[in-house]
Enzyme design. Structure first.
Site, PDB file in Angstrom:
ATOM      1  N   TYR A  83       1.263  -7.043  16.341  1.00 36.61           N
ATOM      2  CA  TYR A  83       1.753  -6.181  14.862  1.00 36.61           C
ATOM      3  C   TYR A  83       2.926  -6.076  15.971  1.00 36.61           C
ATOM      4  CZ  TYR A  83       2.338  -2.445  11.766  1.00 36.61           C
ATOM      5  OH  TYR A  83       2.810  -1.356  11.299  1.00 36.61           O
ATOM      6  N   SER A  84       2.549  -5.032  16.760  1.00 36.06           N
ATOM      7  CA  SER A  84       3.029  -3.910  17.129  1.00 36.06           C
ATOM      8  C   SER A  84       4.791  -4.330  17.971  1.00 36.06           C
ATOM      9  CB  SER A  84       3.016  -2.366  17.714  1.00 36.06           C
ATOM     10  OG  SER A  84       1.827  -2.939  18.931  1.00 36.06           O
ATOM     11  N   ALA A  85       4.458  -5.275  18.369  1.00 36.93           N
ATOM     12  CA  ALA A  85       5.107  -5.800  19.455  1.00 36.93           C
ATOM     13  C   ALA A  85       6.296  -6.347  18.452  1.00 36.93           C
ATOM     14  CB  ALA A  85       4.913  -6.993  19.983  1.00 36.93           C
ATOM     15  N   SER A  86       6.634  -6.103  16.883  1.00 44.48           N
ATOM     16  CA  SER A  86       7.046  -7.407  16.044  1.00 44.48           C
ATOM     17  C   SER A  86       8.136  -6.241  15.603  1.00 44.48           C
ATOM     18  CB  SER A  86       5.914  -7.879  15.436  1.00 44.48           C
ATOM     19  OG  SER A  86       5.223  -7.981  14.401  1.00 44.48           O
ATOM     20  N   LYS A  87       6.811  -4.988  15.355  1.00 40.60           N
ATOM     21  CA  LYS A  87       7.452  -3.576  14.603  1.00 40.60           C
ATOM     22  C   LYS A  87       8.516  -2.977  15.841  1.00 40.60           C
ATOM     23  CE  LYS A  87       6.630  -1.484  11.631  1.00 40.60           C
ATOM     24  NZ  LYS A  87       7.167  -1.805   9.889  1.00 40.60           N
TER      25      LYS A  87
ATOM     26  N   THR B 227       6.269   2.406  13.086  1.00 37.86           N
ATOM     27  CA  THR B 227       4.722   2.933  12.959  1.00 37.86           C
ATOM     28  C   THR B 227       4.754   3.712  14.459  1.00 37.86           C
ATOM     29  OG1 THR B 227       2.991   1.973  13.522  1.00 37.86           O
ATOM     30  CG2 THR B 227       4.446   0.619  14.050  1.00 37.86           C
ATOM     31  N   ASP B 228       3.689   4.480  14.364  1.00 37.97           N
ATOM     32  CA  ASP B 228       3.374   5.089  15.681  1.00 37.97           C
ATOM     33  C   ASP B 228       2.769   3.892  16.622  1.00 37.97           C
ATOM     34  OD1 ASP B 228       1.729   4.856  14.473  1.00 37.97           O
ATOM     35  OD2 ASP B 228      -0.210   6.382  15.334  1.00 37.97           O
ATOM     36  N   GLU B 229       2.535   3.016  16.422  1.00 33.65           N
ATOM     37  CA  GLU B 229       1.816   1.609  17.383  1.00 33.65           C
ATOM     38  C   GLU B 229       2.765   1.175  18.066  1.00 33.65           C
ATOM     39  OE1 GLU B 229      -1.355  -0.703  15.649  1.00 33.65           O
ATOM     40  OE2 GLU B 229      -1.787   0.764  13.951  1.00 33.65           O
TER      41      GLU B 229
ATOM     42  N   LEU C 158       6.092 -10.577  -2.791  1.00 28.82           N
ATOM     43  CA  LEU C 158       4.387 -10.996  -2.983  1.00 28.82           C
ATOM     44  C   LEU C 158       3.610 -11.390  -2.824  1.00 28.82           C
ATOM     45  CD1 LEU C 158       4.949 -10.214  -7.070  1.00 28.82           C
ATOM     46  CD2 LEU C 158       4.096  -8.598  -5.364  1.00 28.82           C
TER      47      LEU C 158
ATOM     48  N   PHE D 255       0.717  -1.303  -0.183  1.00 29.33           N
ATOM     49  CA  PHE D 255       0.210   0.330   0.112  1.00 29.33           C
ATOM     50  C   PHE D 255       0.777   1.278   0.032  1.00 29.33           C
ATOM     51  CE2 PHE D 255      -2.096   2.999   3.442  1.00 29.33           C
ATOM     52  CZ  PHE D 255      -2.899   3.596   2.562  1.00 29.33           C
TER      53      PHE D 255
HETATM   54  N1  LIG Z   1      -0.302   1.247   6.265  1.00 31.72           N
HETATM   55  C1  LIG Z   1      -0.202   2.261   7.812  1.00 31.72           C
HETATM   56  O1  LIG Z   1      -1.373   2.520   7.723  1.00 31.72           O
HETATM   57  C2  LIG Z   1       1.140   2.186   8.429  1.00 31.72           C
HETATM   58  C3  LIG Z   1       1.290   3.215   8.946  1.00 31.72           C
HETATM   59  C4  LIG Z   1       2.886   2.693   9.743  1.00 31.72           C
HETATM   60  C5  LIG Z   1       3.913   2.167   9.499  1.00 31.72           C
HETATM   61  N2  LIG Z   1       2.993   1.362   8.540  1.00 31.72           N
HETATM   62  C6  LIG Z   1       4.179   0.782   8.028  1.00 31.72           C
HETATM   63  O2  LIG Z   1       4.893   0.961   6.837  1.00 31.72           O
HETATM   64  C7  LIG Z   1       5.408  -0.187   6.042  1.00 31.72           C
HETATM   65  C8  LIG Z   1       4.795  -0.680   4.631  1.00 31.72           C
HETATM   66  O3  LIG Z   1       3.021  -0.716   4.976  1.00 31.72           O
HETATM   67  P1  LIG Z   1       2.477  -0.842   4.034  1.00 31.72           P
HETATM   68  O4  LIG Z   1       0.438  -0.621   4.474  1.00 31.72           O
HETATM   69  O5  LIG Z   1       2.249  -0.722   3.032  1.00 31.72           O
HETATM   70  O6  LIG Z   1       2.087  -2.497   3.810  1.00 31.72           O
HETATM   71  P2  LIG Z   1       0.863  -3.581   3.083  1.00 31.72           P
HETATM   72  O7  LIG Z   1       0.507  -4.721   4.361  1.00 31.72           O
HETATM   73  O8  LIG Z   1       0.028  -3.299   1.713  1.00 31.72           O
HETATM   74  O9  LIG Z   1       2.412  -4.184   1.495  1.00 31.72           O
HETATM   75  C9  LIG Z   1       4.125  -5.002   2.865  1.00 31.72           C
HETATM   76  C10 LIG Z   1       4.614  -5.214   1.562  1.00 31.72           C
HETATM   77  O10 LIG Z   1       5.656  -5.884   1.861  1.00 31.72           O
HETATM   78  C11 LIG Z   1       5.578  -7.343   1.405  1.00 31.72           C
HETATM   79  N3  LIG Z   1       6.376  -8.624   2.375  1.00 31.72           N
HETATM   80  C12 LIG Z   1       5.318  -8.700   3.377  1.00 31.72           C
HETATM   81  N4  LIG Z   1       6.874 -10.070   3.003  1.00 31.72           N
HETATM   82  C13 LIG Z   1       7.574 -10.307   2.729  1.00 31.72           C
HETATM   83  C14 LIG Z   1       8.710 -10.502   3.069  1.00 31.72           C
HETATM   84  N5  LIG Z   1       8.548 -11.609   3.895  1.00 31.72           N
HETATM   85  N6  LIG Z   1       9.343 -10.332   2.215  1.00 31.72           N
HETATM   86  C15 LIG Z   1       9.318  -9.439   1.054  1.00 31.72           C
HETATM   87  N7  LIG Z   1       8.271  -8.908   1.267  1.00 31.72           N
HETATM   88  C16 LIG Z   1       7.140  -8.601   2.054  1.00 31.72           C
HETATM   89  C17 LIG Z   1       4.242  -7.810   0.380  1.00 31.72           C
HETATM   90  O11 LIG Z   1       4.274  -8.321  -0.166  1.00 31.72           O
HETATM   91  C18 LIG Z   1       3.858  -6.656   0.289  1.00 31.72           C
HETATM   92  O12 LIG Z   1       3.412  -5.833  -1.090  1.00 31.72           O
HETATM   93  C19 LIG Z   1       5.157  -1.500   6.599  1.00 31.72           C
HETATM   94  O13 LIG Z   1       6.069  -1.612   7.517  1.00 31.72           O
HETATM   95  C20 LIG Z   1       4.658  -0.715   8.355  1.00 31.72           C
HETATM   96  O14 LIG Z   1       4.630  -1.172   9.579  1.00 31.72           O
HETATM   97  C21 LIG Z   1       1.978   1.386   7.840  1.00 31.72           C
END
Ligand SMILES: NC(=O)c1ccc[n+]([C@@H]2O[C@H](COP(=O)([O-])OP(=O)(O)OC[C@H]3O[C@@H](n4cnc5c(N)ncnc54)[C@H](O)[C@@H]3O)[C@@H](O)[C@H]2O)c1
Length: 196
Positions: free
Chosen positions: A170-174, A133-135, A34, A11
């Site tokens: 999730y947040s613990a892993s981040k 993440t802020d989480e 993917l 995303f």
């Molecule tokens: N979406 C939010 O609101 C948000 C908010 C704060 C932080 N974040 C952080 O931003 C980052 C991106 O978030 P997002 O919403 O785009 O996530 P998302 O889930 O939409 O996309 C994650 C991507 O990572 C890929 N992926 C997953 N496991 C993988 C692996 N083992 N090897 C290679 N690729 C892998 C997936 O195929 C996917 O394309 C993340 O680290 C998330 O923690 C997201």
């Protein structure tokens, strides 16, 4: 610059990749396994650009990551790949531990070994940008809607100095991955930044 973006089919990652290709002269190597969350259709507008390359690689695969670093010679890493949906982490935390913690560790080691053999100029300029993440700070106190209209100005905010207090798998892993990335700076001098 050549920027290695992990999770570039996700995303936020896909928006980052589109932005870099459309608005800069930089190149992108998109490293994405993917999973269910990755969608290459969100990259159609830039996928034929000569400055864009896709590598379908799992960030837990140390050998393949090593190949990608040697082959593409990036100047920086933006690490977005993660399991990112809180609800899924509650029903199945295992993938979150594997990708967010083990995957970040594996990527850190692949990047560090690549970085160590760069010449002095490229080594000094290299950056590993970890997207967090802020989480990791946990929850802010709940205010119901009516009350929040009155005290909105007084709501506490999280800052860089707020203590970590993750509340979900999730947040613990981040949070765990943040600690690893910070430790790689202090221990190895590995040039990282973290944004939340
Ligand atoms: N979406 C939010 O609101 C948000 C908010 C704060 C932080 N974040 C952080 O931003 C980052 C991106 O978030 P997002 O919403 O785009 O996530 P998302 O889930 O939409 O996309 C994650 C991507 O990572 C890929 N992926 C997953 N496991 C993988 C692996 N083992 N090897 C290679 N690729 C892998 C997936 O195929 C996917 O394309 C993340 O680290 C998330 O923690 C997201």
């Amino acid at each position: 610059m050549k920027i290695l973006v992990t999770g570039g089919a996700g995303f936020i990652g896909s928006a980052v990749v589109r932005h870099i290709i459309s608005n800069t002269q930089d190149s992108v190597i998109n490293v994405d396994e993917l999973t269910y969350a990755g969608n290459l259709e969100s990259l159609i507008s830039i996928s034929n650009n000569s400055r864009y390359t896709f590598e379908q690689v799992d960030i837990c695969d140390r050998v393949e990551l090593g190949r990608v670093f040697v082959q593409h010679q990036p100047d920086a890493v933006m690490h977005l790949a993660a399991e990112s949906h809180v609800d899924r982490s509650i029903t199945g935390p295992s993938d979150f531990i594997q990708t967010n913690i083990v995957g970040t560790y594996t990527l850190l080691e692949a990047a560090r070994h690549y970085w160590m053999q760069l010449n002095a100029e490229r080594k000094a300029a290299f950056r590993f940008h970890h997207i967090s993440t802020d989480e990791v700070y946990g929850d802010l106190p709940y205010q119901d809607e009516q009350e929040s209209q009155v005290v909105n100005q007084e709501l506490p905010l999280c800052t860089e100095t707020t203590s970590y207090a993750p509340r979900s798998p999730y947040s613990a892993s981040k949070a765990s991955s943040d600690h690893l990335v910070r430790a790689w700076l202090r221990t190895y001098g590995f040039p990282m930044i973290i944004t939340k």
